[in-house]
Every structure is written in structure tokens, then in C-alpha cells.
Write a protein that holds these residues in place. Structure first.
Motif, mmCIF file in Angstrom:
data_model
loop_
_atom_site.group_PDB
_atom_site.id
_atom_site.type_symbol
_atom_site.label_atom_id
_atom_site.label_comp_id
_atom_site.label_asym_id
_atom_site.label_seq_id
_atom_site.Cartn_x
_atom_site.Cartn_y
_atom_site.Cartn_z
ATOM 1 N N ASN A 21 0.822 -1.204 0.000
ATOM 2 C CA ASN A 21 0.000 0.000 0.000
ATOM 3 C C ASN A 21 0.866 1.269 0.000
ATOM 4 O O ASN A 21 0.389 2.349 0.302
ATOM 5 C CB ASN A 21 -0.927 0.001 1.205
ATOM 6 N N ARG A 22 2.155 1.121 -0.312
ATOM 7 C CA ARG A 22 3.141 2.203 -0.366
ATOM 8 C C ARG A 22 3.452 2.813 1.013
ATOM 9 O O ARG A 22 4.016 3.865 1.114
ATOM 10 C CB ARG A 22 2.705 3.304 -1.332
ATOM 11 N N GLN A 23 3.071 2.121 2.054
ATOM 12 C CA GLN A 23 3.382 2.564 3.416
ATOM 13 C C GLN A 23 4.685 1.909 3.861
ATOM 14 O O GLN A 23 4.953 0.755 3.546
ATOM 15 C CB GLN A 23 2.247 2.182 4.365
ATOM 16 N N MET A 24 5.498 2.681 4.626
ATOM 17 C CA MET A 24 6.776 2.165 5.114
ATOM 18 C C MET A 24 6.564 1.442 6.446
ATOM 19 O O MET A 24 5.804 1.903 7.305
ATOM 20 C CB MET A 24 7.793 3.290 5.308
ATOM 21 N N TYR A 25 7.264 0.310 6.605
ATOM 22 C CA TYR A 25 7.232 -0.468 7.835
ATOM 23 C C TYR A 25 8.668 -0.584 8.364
ATOM 24 O O TYR A 25 9.603 -0.777 7.599
ATOM 25 C CB TYR A 25 6.643 -1.859 7.585
ATOM 26 N N TYR A 26 8.813 -0.472 9.667
ATOM 27 C CA TYR A 26 10.131 -0.458 10.295
ATOM 28 C C TYR A 26 10.233 -1.571 11.327
ATOM 29 O O TYR A 26 9.317 -1.785 12.121
ATOM 30 C CB TYR A 26 10.379 0.896 10.977
#
Length: 141
Positions: A21-26
Motif C-alpha cells: 500500500n506504499r506505506q513504510m514499515y520499520y
């Protein structure tokens, strides 16, 4: 509801990825109590985490989503490298400046030949102070 706790983790590595969904995960790869694993974290915690160092972290458990992640890193106290070490000969002990010849021991000023032992004034008597004489001055037999 968010329940927060503080702990310590050794951060081994950091990982960031972009989701579909083009969201960044860390994530942080961590070691604790001899076990290694990955834990989700916020972007702020990701930026503050120091690799190959034990980090004091703030955890949060979200009971609505049943998620557990690192939400903050508590910064370590700053100790600059260029602070000069104090040497023993520098004045750091707050003792007064005294020289050995200065009067610091509160003893009276007396010369060795002066009277300081409170003994009676007697001059040596040639009659009584010879070896073998009796106290009244008579010669011993």
C-alpha cells in the motif's frame, strides 16, 4: 488502550520496507536474554536506535490490535570525548594551600634547647652526676 513499558534491548540491525500500500514499515533485529528476533517499531524509534548497542526502549502494547512494538528509544546520556581528565596534582580536593614550612600543626614555636618538657631547672652538678656517686654527693665505696 496502549500499555507502555520500558526495557533494554541489544539492537543488531535495522530493517525498513515498503508495503504493497506504499506505506513504510520499520523493524529492529534485537537480542535479549540470549534470544534474537525482530520487533516492529515506529519511524522515530527506528531513527534513534543505535546498532550493536544496548538501547533503553519504550514498548507499547495496543490491546485493540493485539500489537506489541517499540515506540521510542531513550537517549543515552551524552559524555563528550574531549573532556580533559583531572590529574591528582590539580586542585580538585578543596584542601587549603599550605607549604611544609608554614605553621599548620599548631605546635608552639620552640627551639630544641628551650625548656618544653616541664622538668625542674637543674644544672649538672659535678659532685652528683659522676658515675658511682650517691645522690647526696658522697663518693661510692
Amino acid at each position: 488502550m496502549n500499555i507502555q513499558s520500558v526495557g533494554r534491548l541489544m539492537v543488531l540491525a535495522k530493517n525498513e520496507r515498503e508495503g504493497s500500500n506504499r506505506q513504510m514499515y520499520y523493524n529492529l533485529a534485537v537480542l535479549t536474554d540470549g534470544q534474537a528476533g525482530n520487533i516492529s517499531c515506529t519511524p522515530e524509534a527506528y531513527d534513534k536506535a543505535v546498532i550493536n548497542t544496548e538501547n533503553d526502549v519504550v514498548f507499547a502494547f495496543n490491546d485493540q490490535y493485539k500489537s506489541f512494538r517499540v515506540v521510542d528509544i531513550i537517549p543515552a546520556p551524552y559524555i563528550p570525548d574531549d573532556v580533559p581528565d583531572t590529574k591528582p596534582d590539580e586542585k580538585t580536593d578543596n584542601t587549603p594551600d599550605t607549604k611544609p614550612d608554614e605553621k599548620t600543626d599548631n605546635t608552639p614555636d620552640t627551639k630544641p634547647d628551650e625548656k618544653t618538657d616541664n622538668t625542674p631547672d637543674t644544672k649538672p652538678d659535678s659532685k652528683t652526676d659522676k658515675p658511682g656517686n650517691k645522690p647526696d654527693g658522697r663518693a661510692a665505696k
